[in-house]
Every structure is written in C-alpha cells, then in structure tokens.
Design an enzyme around this catalytic site. Structure first.
Site, PDB file in Angstrom:
ATOM      1  N   ASP A 275      12.175 -71.586  47.774  1.00  9.67           N
ATOM      2  CA  ASP A 275      11.535 -72.430  46.854  1.00  9.67           C
ATOM      3  C   ASP A 275      12.251 -72.316  45.364  1.00  9.67           C
ATOM      4  O   ASP A 275      11.982 -71.112  44.820  1.00  9.67           O
ATOM      5  CB  ASP A 275      10.254 -72.453  46.593  1.00  9.67           C
ATOM      6  CG  ASP A 275       9.312 -73.597  45.918  1.00  9.67           C
ATOM      7  OD1 ASP A 275      10.327 -74.139  45.016  1.00  9.67           O
ATOM      8  OD2 ASP A 275       8.300 -73.915  45.950  1.00  9.67           O
ATOM      9  N   HIS A 276      13.266 -72.976  45.119  1.00  6.79           N
ATOM     10  CA  HIS A 276      14.164 -72.725  43.938  1.00  6.79           C
ATOM     11  C   HIS A 276      13.393 -72.654  42.613  1.00  6.79           C
ATOM     12  O   HIS A 276      13.782 -71.991  41.851  1.00  6.79           O
ATOM     13  CB  HIS A 276      15.335 -73.581  43.838  1.00  6.79           C
ATOM     14  CG  HIS A 276      14.739 -75.127  43.469  1.00  6.79           C
ATOM     15  ND1 HIS A 276      14.737 -75.930  44.236  1.00  6.79           N
ATOM     16  CD2 HIS A 276      14.755 -75.516  42.220  1.00  6.79           C
ATOM     17  CE1 HIS A 276      14.546 -76.964  43.651  1.00  6.79           C
ATOM     18  NE2 HIS A 276      14.485 -76.902  42.459  1.00  6.79           N
TER      19      HIS A 276
ATOM     20  N   ASP B 145      30.536 -77.665  66.367  1.00  8.14           N
ATOM     21  CA  ASP B 145      29.102 -78.396  66.506  1.00  8.14           C
ATOM     22  C   ASP B 145      27.945 -77.353  66.464  1.00  8.14           C
ATOM     23  O   ASP B 145      28.419 -76.115  66.947  1.00  8.14           O
ATOM     24  CB  ASP B 145      29.030 -79.418  67.398  1.00  8.14           C
ATOM     25  CG  ASP B 145      29.855 -80.401  67.148  1.00  8.14           C
ATOM     26  OD1 ASP B 145      29.902 -80.912  65.977  1.00  8.14           O
ATOM     27  OD2 ASP B 145      30.482 -80.984  67.863  1.00  8.14           O
TER      28      ASP B 145
ATOM     29  N   HIS C 253       6.628 -76.864  45.426  1.00 10.60           N
ATOM     30  CA  HIS C 253       6.551 -76.297  44.104  1.00 10.60           C
ATOM     31  C   HIS C 253       5.271 -76.392  43.483  1.00 10.60           C
ATOM     32  O   HIS C 253       4.872 -75.184  42.691  1.00 10.60           O
ATOM     33  CB  HIS C 253       7.422 -77.418  43.222  1.00 10.60           C
ATOM     34  CG  HIS C 253       8.856 -77.689  43.814  1.00 10.60           C
ATOM     35  ND1 HIS C 253       9.388 -76.707  44.447  1.00 10.60           N
ATOM     36  CD2 HIS C 253       9.622 -78.629  43.914  1.00 10.60           C
ATOM     37  CE1 HIS C 253      10.770 -76.944  44.900  1.00 10.60           C
ATOM     38  NE2 HIS C 253      11.052 -78.286  44.521  1.00 10.60           N
TER      39      HIS C 253
END
Length: 507
Positions: free
Chosen positions: A198-199, A104, A261
């Site tokens: 930020d793809h 965890d 985006h």
C-alpha cells in the site's frame, strides 16, 4: 520507547540500511506501475548506495525481447521518472544485472528458463539465492504465477536463502475474494514472505503520524474522545479516471481507496501506543482498531456516493464519468465515496471518523484532520469570535507534506477580537534531505525482509468486513448521485455531516 527510522541501521541510526545479496523478478514489466514507479525506485535505491553491487533485475513478459531490449526499457523509465540524478557509472553497474525472460504465465518452458536465469545470477552476480517476485499484474493472474513458481521450485528457500512475493492492491474485491487470494498466496509462500504494497504507507508524512503521536507529550493527552470532536480523512483528486476505464469501472472509489489507503490511515490515527515499532507490534494495534470499527445503523444517512458529471477542471471543460471512453453508459460505479465510522473503544467512543475520496474534485489533496471540541466557556462576546472555528491538527500527506495546527489568536488592536490562525510545518522547509519516494522505501523493506509498512492478510480481511455492508447497501440503491466536475462532491455528502452539525473541511 525509541523511534526507529525504517531506513536506518538499528545498530547505528546514522548509517543507512543496505540490502544484502539479492535480486528481483518483475512480472508485468510493460505496465505503468513498473515503468513509472518500480523501475525508477530501483535505480534511485542504487544511486543512493542502498542496493548490493550484484543486485539483479529479471523482467518477465510476453515480449520478444533480448536482454538489451529490456535494459533500454528500464533506461527510458529511469530517465523519465527517477527522483535522483542520472549517473552513468551507477547505471552501468546496475544494468549488468538485467536479464529478460519472454513467456506467458502458463508457459512451463518460460518458467524453466526463469529458474535457470536465477541460478546463473546466483553464480555470476552473487545474489545468494535471495529473490523477490514482484507481481505488478492484475490479481486474476496471481494464482497462475505463484502456482508456476511453486511448480518449478522458484519459491523454495534453500541453504538459508529467502524467497518473497510482492503484490499490489486491490487485495480482492470483497471479503470472500480477499480470502481466496490469501489462500492462493499462502499455499506457496509463508505469511511472513508475502508483502502487500500500500504505497501510502511508504509516504514520509504517514509514518510521521506515529512520530508525532508517540514522540511528543503535547498531543497524546488530548488524543481521545474527551477532547476530539471528530476526525476527517480525505483523499481528493482533481483528475478523472484517465485511461483506467478497464480497471476502474466496477471497482469504484470505495474499493480503490477507502478499503486500503483510508482505513490504514484511520488505524494509525486511532491505534493505541505499540510496545515497539516492529512489524508485529504495529500489526496488533492496527488490527485492534479495525476489529473495533462499527457502522452506523442508517447507512442511507451516514454514507454518500456519487459520479462526476461534466464540468470545469483546471480551467478546461471536462467530460463526465459516463462520457469517458470505455465506460458503460449504464455504469453505477461511484467516483466519490464518503462513509461515517465509529471506533468502539474507550479512547474513541462517540467520536465519528468521516472518510471521503473522489475524482474530479476541487483540488488534489490527501490529509487527516483531527478536529477538537470547542472550549466549554468562551469569555468573549459573540461579535469577537464570529469567525472562530474549532481547533484542528491537519496532517497533509500530499501535496506539500507537513502539518498545520489551527487555533484562535487575538487580532492586533485594543479590542479583544479572536480569529483563526494556522501554524505550519512543511517537510521541504525543515529538512535539507529530500524524502525518498514511497516505492523506494517499500522495495528496500522487501529486500531487507522488514515488513512494518505492509498490511497483513488479517488487516485486509478486517477492512473488507467494514466495507462489504456499505457496498451491499449501495448496490440496492441504483445509480449514484451526480456532482459537477471541479466541485467537492455530491450534496448528500454535505448533508451527511450537516445532520451531525458539522461541515467538511475545504482543503
């Protein structure tokens, strides 16, 4: 100015840039992001020869797995989602570097095991102490994880090695939370070692905005308020929220898409020419744009929001947002958002930027449309040009990546009749090599320490300064307007442009 491809060696652009000795620790290995994007991208990079032979991947999760169990998870993800063909010899070499650490986020013993595992990989695989920690987990856990990394010495750089952390959006849910998140990360990692993904910035067409603007003299002289009437930036999806109710309800379209985006796309369209394409020069110019954004006074007339209602999509009857499993019947979360923004600079004074995004719209498309002013004098009769609209340059981010230029042309025949025609450039039809998937490019940039495609914390905070007043305005208005699934959004969005004498494009 010379254009540098981020995947090319600056000393020889014909040669790809290959990451040096390194490894990655992936938190959240059981999530969709890891299985559908991160793991396949790592394999694709290895398959293209862009990772070092000793590259290692350590998975961390609350699972009772052995190393081979984790390897099987990666194998299945690669088989299902990789872009390149599966090659057994590549897989075997990559899989030798896989390790798994169960535990965890509050488990001190687990992070002790993680430290020992990394130290062993430095010896056995030659990773040289260079490791990236990819947090593919909800932002609420970032603090716990980076705190453990610091506590157990995992964030410490020694003997010239590097340690980096990668985080996914959302970067907070407002300005205050974004600052808190930046403080949490900044207490452990220096600013240059924090990579916010930020793809969209990794997509080929998004980067081509810079190439198109600054490598071609054709466009730059007219890229200003003297010639541009307005700019429309659209990200439309034809799907609903799917199984993301737990994430999406309370977040909404504006936080999910516009804050990151679309504002990033806007900054690339509106920025001034950078002195170079290195990370610092790009960041400076993008920040100038974001700090110059102004909101209209009447947000009730210059913004729109909505929720998709039952309707038809892809020939099938689909439920409305409030009927989706896991969504509260009283939810005021918007699935459609449109805003009008101005950029208070000499170049863009008076040019409105219209940003919109939504789910369950007419089709899936992301595009930037630069719409030009009408010619000041048309020596044609009204009947000759009744179908003629304004010239436009449309940059398609997805699908069918490419660009379209719309202009008026004479119809064949003896009469002077003018109609709109389109001239198309499609990536797939112009280049033999296929474009790398966005995550391939971004992950490689992390391993190379090359951050031009990653927004810095200043950009994130400026974006929230733009969006927060709009969200506060909407919070006072109650429920969003309903729009039927399969349409292009609420009526208020059409009225928003109609007040300016304009209409939305129908992609």
């Amino acid at each position: 100015m010379t254009w540098t491809n981020p995947l090319r060696d600056p000393e020889d652009r014909r040669l790809p840039r290959i990451a040096g000795p390194c490894g990655m620790v992936l938190f959240g290995v059981t999530g969709d992001l890891s299985r559908k994007k991160v793991m396949p991208a790592i394999y694709d990079l290895a398959n293209r020869g862009l990772l070092p032979p000793g590259f290692s991947l350590v998975g961390f999760a609350r699972r009772d797995w052995a190393h081979q169990d984790f390897a099987q998870i990666v194998h299945d993800s690669v088989k299902a989602h990789a872009r390149t063909e599966f090659r057994e010899e590549v897989w075997q070499q990559l899989a030798e570097g896989f390790r798994f650490v169960p535990g965890d986020f509050d488990d001190d013993q687990a992070f002790d095991r993680l430290r020992r595992t990394i130290e062993e990989l430095d010896v056995d695989r030659g990773t040289g102490g260079n490791h990236a920690f990819y947090l593919a987990i909800p932002p609420g856990f970032f603090g716990a994880v980076v705190g453990q990394l610091k506590e157990h010495g995992l964030a410490e750089e020694r003997n010239g090695s590097w340690r980096r952390v990668v985080v996914e959006k959302p970067f907070g849910h407002d300005l205050e939370s974004a600052r808190e998140l930046n403080d949490v990360l900044g207490q452990v990692f220096p600013s240059g070692s924090v990579f916010r993904i930020d793809h969209y910035l990794g997509k080929e067409t998004v980067q081509n905005i810079l190439a198109m603007r600054f490598a071609n003299e054709l466009f730059e002289p007219i890229w200003n308020a003297n010639y541009v009437d307005h700019v429309q930036i659209t990200m439309a999806e034809d799907i609903g929220i799917g199984g993301r109710a737990g994430y999406y309800d309370g977040i909404g379209a504006a936080r999910d898409v516009i804050q990151n985006h679309l504002l990033q796309l806007m900054s690339l369209v509106a920025m001034e020419e950078p002195t170079s394409f290195d990370a610092e020069s790009l960041r400076i110019e993008k920040q100038k744009v974001l700090s110059s954004v102004v909101l209209p006074r009447r947000l009730d007339l210059t913004t729109a929001r909505g929720q998709y209602a039952p309707g038809w999509a892809g020939g099938e009857k689909v439920p409305g947002f409030l009927e989706e499993e896991g969504i509260r019947k009283t939810s005021t979360t918007e699935t459609y958002a449109a805003v009008t923004l101005g950029v208070d600079t000499r170049r863009w004074a008076g040019v409105p930027f219209y940003l919109r995004t939504g789910k369950r719209l007419g089709r899936r498309v992301t595009e930037v449309a630069v719409v030009f002013k009408r010619a000041p004098h048309l020596p044609f009769s009204s009947t000759s040009t009744e179908e003629l609209t304004q010239n436009a340059l449309v940059i398609r981010v997805q699908p069918d990546e490419g660009m379209t230029i719309r202009f008026g042309s004479k119809v064949p025949g003896t009469a002077m009749e003018i109609r709109d025609v389109n001239m198309d450039f499609v990536y797939g039809g112009s280049f033999v090599e296929s474009s790398p998937e966005a995550y391939e490019r971004l992950i490689l940039d992390v391993l190379l320490g090359d951050p031009p495609l990653f927004p810095r914390h200043e950009e994130v905070e400026l974006s929230w300064k733009i969006l927060d007043p709009i969200l506060e305005h909407w919070a006072k208005k109650g429920k969003p307007e309903q729009y039927p699934s399969g349409t292009w959004g609420p009526e208020s969005a059409d009225k928003m442009l109609a007040r300016d004498g304009r209409v939305w494009r129908r992609p």
